[in-house]
Design a protein around this motif. Structure first.
Motif, short mmCIF file in Angstrom:
data_model
loop_
_atom_site.label_atom_id
_atom_site.label_comp_id
_atom_site.label_asym_id
_atom_site.label_seq_id
_atom_site.Cartn_x
_atom_site.Cartn_y
_atom_site.Cartn_z
N GLU A 103 0.85 -1.19 0.00
CA GLU A 103 0.00 0.00 0.00
C GLU A 103 0.88 1.24 0.00
N ASP A 104 0.32 2.32 -0.52
CA ASP A 104 1.05 3.59 -0.50
C ASP A 104 0.85 4.27 0.85
N GLY A 105 1.80 5.13 1.19
CA GLY A 105 1.68 5.89 2.43
C GLY A 105 2.37 5.23 3.61
N GLU A 106 2.15 5.81 4.78
CA GLU A 106 2.79 5.35 6.00
C GLU A 106 1.76 5.15 7.11
N ARG A 107 2.15 4.32 8.06
CA ARG A 107 1.33 4.13 9.26
C ARG A 107 2.10 4.73 10.44
N CYS A 108 1.48 5.66 11.12
CA CYS A 108 2.15 6.38 12.20
C CYS A 108 1.53 6.01 13.55
N ARG A 109 2.39 5.94 14.55
CA ARG A 109 1.96 5.69 15.92
C ARG A 109 2.67 6.64 16.86
N SER A 110 2.04 6.92 17.98
CA SER A 110 2.66 7.79 18.97
C SER A 110 3.89 7.10 19.55
N PHE A 111 5.00 7.81 19.55
CA PHE A 111 6.22 7.22 20.09
C PHE A 111 6.10 7.02 21.61
N ILE A 112 5.33 7.89 22.25
CA ILE A 112 5.15 7.75 23.70
C ILE A 112 4.48 6.43 24.04
N SER A 113 3.53 5.99 23.20
CA SER A 113 2.85 4.72 23.46
C SER A 113 3.76 3.52 23.21
#
Length: 256
Positions: A103-113
């Motif tokens: 898939e195109d794009g990125e998956r982002c997550r909170s680094f704090i979590s």
């Protein structure tokens, strides 16, 4: 009123140099603080099963209609590197992003979590220290700009100069501590973070370099400011000794 101790042009030049370095430090610190490229690398993940008519090297297709059974899954994990794909990722203080497979794009997550619970306190302390670093840099820039554009006496300029030097030095120390704390937290997250995030290979990114460049500019501005203050004080003392010597000569040999 005390006479000007150093030439006006030289005083302005040193003040402008300190302000330029401090302003660069402020811009670099804000850019690095808001970005997510402090660390970059790759993650090795198992290729997913192909869906529908999708083909390619980034998914696995079985000829058997029962390809998704447990034996097939076991086959995936027991085979070599050709059954895995590497995804690029980058992480910053606020969040971590990685490429999507097929898939195109990125998956982002909170680094704090993602940070281990035992290290979240250190991460929050790093964030607060980074904010204080930016605030003190902003205060230092304001003081230096006042010194340049507000045409005050040399004494008033010395007072502003001394305060801006203290603020800039304190900002540099806070910035150094904040960068080191984040480095420690990231390395702990690499070792103890979630299994679905741990990187295969990683290195420091451009934001990390920019953060330390900001620190270098901050300390250079502090040194320039302190140097200007010290030179002004020494010039004042030299001028006072010359005046005292001149008064003493006039007192001993009055002009009749």
């Amino acid at each position: 009123r005390m006479p000007a101790s150093i030439p006006e042009a030289d005083r302005r030049h040193r003040a402008s140099a300190a302000f330029s370095l401090s302003f660069l430090s402020l811009v670099f610190s804000i850019t690095a603080f808001s970005s997510s490229h402090w660390c970059e690398g790759t993650r090795k993940v198992a290729k997913p099963f192909c869906k529908g008519d999708s083909k390619g090297d980034l998914c696995i297709r079985f000829n058997s209609p029962d390809g998704n059974n447990s034996q097939a899954v076991q086959y995936i994990w027991e085979t070599g590197d050709d059954k895995f794909v590497e995804k690029n990722f980058h992480a910053g203080i606020w969040y971590s992003c990685e490429e999507m497979v097929n898939e195109d794009g990125e998956r982002c997550r909170s680094f704090i979590s993602l940070t281990p619970a035992s290290d979240r306190g250190v991460l929050w302390l790093s964030i607060v220290t980074e904010l204080l670093y930016v605030i003190l840099l902003l205060i230092g820039n304001i003081l230096m700009s006042v010194e340049i554009f507000y045409y005050s006496s040399v004494i008033d300029g010395l007072k502003i100069n001394a305060f801006s030097a203290v603020v800039t030095v304190l900002a540099g120390l806070l910035g150094m501590v904040a960068h080191m704390m984040y480095t420690t937290v990231f390395q702990m997250t690499v070792n103890l973070g979630p299994e679905d995030w741990r990187p295969h290979t990683w290195d420091y990114g451009w934001s990390y370099g920019l953060a330390w460049t900001s620190f270098a500019c901050c300390m250079a501005a502090a040194v320039t400011t302190i140097n200007k203050y010290t030179k002004t004080i020494l010039e004042f003392k030299h001028k006072r000794k010359k005046l005292e010597r001149s008064f003493k000569i006039q007192y001993n040999f009055p002009d009749h």
